[in-house]
Enzyme design. Structure first.
Site, PDB file in Angstrom:
ATOM      1  CD  GLU A 106      12.925   4.137  15.229  1.00 14.29           C
ATOM      2  OE1 GLU A 106      11.869   4.234  15.894  1.00 14.29           O
ATOM      3  OE2 GLU A 106      12.938   3.982  14.001  1.00 14.29           O
TER       4      GLU A 106
ATOM      5  NE  ARG B 199       8.656  -0.954  12.418  1.00 14.60           N
ATOM      6  CZ  ARG B 199       7.607  -0.157  12.171  1.00 14.60           C
ATOM      7  NH1 ARG B 199       7.754   0.931  11.444  1.00 14.60           N
ATOM      8  NH2 ARG B 199       6.425  -0.456  12.662  1.00 14.60           N
TER       9      ARG B 199
ATOM     10  CB  THR C  74       9.362   6.155   5.571  1.00 10.99           C
ATOM     11  OG1 THR C  74       8.983   5.518   4.349  1.00 10.99           O
ATOM     12  CG2 THR C  74       9.796   7.575   5.301  1.00 10.99           C
TER      13      THR C  74
ATOM     14  CB  ALA D 218       6.619   8.400   8.035  1.00  7.19           C
TER      15      ALA D 218
ATOM     16  NE  ARG E 249      -2.407  -1.295   3.373  1.00 15.40           N
ATOM     17  CZ  ARG E 249      -2.861  -2.459   3.826  1.00 15.40           C
ATOM     18  NH1 ARG E 249      -3.962  -2.963   3.363  1.00 15.40           N
ATOM     19  NH2 ARG E 249      -2.218  -3.117   4.770  1.00 15.40           N
TER      20      ARG E 249
ATOM     21  CG  HIS F 220       9.317   5.764  13.719  1.00 15.70           C
ATOM     22  ND1 HIS F 220       9.720   4.505  14.088  1.00 15.70           N
ATOM     23  CD2 HIS F 220       8.272   5.579  12.870  1.00 15.70           C
ATOM     24  CE1 HIS F 220       8.954   3.592  13.498  1.00 15.70           C
ATOM     25  NE2 HIS F 220       8.048   4.234  12.761  1.00 15.70           N
TER      26      HIS F 220
END
Ligand code: DGY
Length: 325
Positions: free
Chosen positions: A266, A237, A235, A287, A158, A285
């Site tokens: 992260e 992982r 965007t 997005a 998607r 992180h």
């Protein structure tokens, strides 16, 4: 009748939280930082449902600590690499996620990073603020052209396809490589093998899930195949990119630039050498951080949780095999 007990590991946006509070007895973790592992193990004990974030690790140990009454794990994210889904399936526990909702927000941000890295927006801002702007110059802050370029999309689900749609408006050719079969790909996008994609693309944008197969897919060998003028955008992982190799490639200017919304780990430690690179854009992180998108994610995570504690089928379940006899 008493309400089911659930643990919610962070303040989620109000529309979702209100839904959960209406339907459940909620133990809510209100700190900005995630609960520590010990706190998680303690808090899940005896709950009927768990609503967690991508920062929370859900594995055998945690599911055992929760106990056999646990009926559902609902992740406030579309990605679920923080959850050992096999461990949940083995216990008959459905796992929920939030697909579809964050497609546009994430694709928008991938595109924002692509444009910003190509046209050096962050460097330009720093340049002006540092007082370096002395005159208009024909060669100041040059970057690769966007129009007429080729975008290579790795992972064409998607979100990857939503990025391709945006590219069409910028007169960008799209090639893609997808480890999974792709339903109805846009006619203008050309499927290629990974090597071809890395060699031909001016921009490489990553949209695959993190799995054992995709961990460090972008390693030193992959980076070496990219054009010296190419830009990498992640965007997806953090661990799909080998950051040590990326640092070396950016430092030596073996690729032009990169833009990462996700890193490994992260948050990125403040002593990371990546922070010293001018040809790298970093974001925390975000997005999917459209305000309406996050409300919808919270609502969907709430609906998955509530369905689960009621013994109903989750609207979005990543392990539907738990419903098979
Ligand atoms: C997700 O949902 O998996 C994103 O990474 C965060 O929104």
């Amino acid at each position: 009748m008493s309400k089911p007990n659930v643990f919610v590991t962070r303040m989620i946006p109000e529309p979702g939280l209100a839904r959960v509070q209406e339907a459940c007895q909620v133990d809510l973790w209100t700190d900005e930082l995630p609960p520590t592992r010990d706190v998680m193990l303690e808090k899940v004990r005896g709950v009927d449902g768990l609503l967690c974030l991508l920062t929370d690790r859900v594995d055998d140990e945690l599911l055992d600590a929760a106990g056999p009454q646990l009926k559902v794990v609902s992740n406030h994210a579309v990605g679920y690499d923080n959850i050992d889904v096999d461990a949940a399936t083995a216990r008959g526990i459905p796992v929920g996620n939030t697909p579809g909702i964050l497609t546009d927000a994430t694709a928008d941000f991938a595109f924002a990073l692509l444009m910003a890295a190509a046209r050096r927006v962050v460097e330009a801002d720093a340049y002006v603020r540092a007082g370096k702007w002395r005159t208009w110059g024909p060669s100041i802050l040059l970057g690769p052209e966007v129009a007429g370029s080729t975008l290579g999309i790795i992972g064409f689900g998607r979100i990857g396809q939503a990025v391709a749609k945006r590219a069409a408006g910028f007169n960008i050719q799209v090639i893609y490589h997808s480890p999974r079969p792709v339903d109805n790909p846009p006619a203008a996008a050309r499927p290629v093998d990974l090597d071809t994609l890395l060699r031909e693309a001016d921009f490489v944008s990553l949209h695959m899930p993190l799995t054992p197969e995709t961990r460090h897919l972008i390693d030193a060998a992959a980076l070496a195949k990219m054009k010296p003028t190419a830009v990498l955008i992640n965007t997806a992982r953090g661990p799909v990119v080998d950051q040590v190799a990326l640092y070396a490639a950016l430092k030596a200017k073996r690729i032009f630039a990169a833009a990462l919304d996700v890193t490994d780990p992260e948050p990125l430690p403040m002593d990371s050498p990546l922070l010293a690179l001018d040809n790298l854009i970093l974001a925390p992180h975000i997005a999917s951080a459209g305000a309406a998108t996050r409300d919808k994610m919270a609502r969907m995570a709430a609906e998955n949780l509530i369905a689960g504690v009621r013994g109903e089928r989750l609207p979005n379940c990543v392990n539907p095999e738990v419903y098979e006899d």
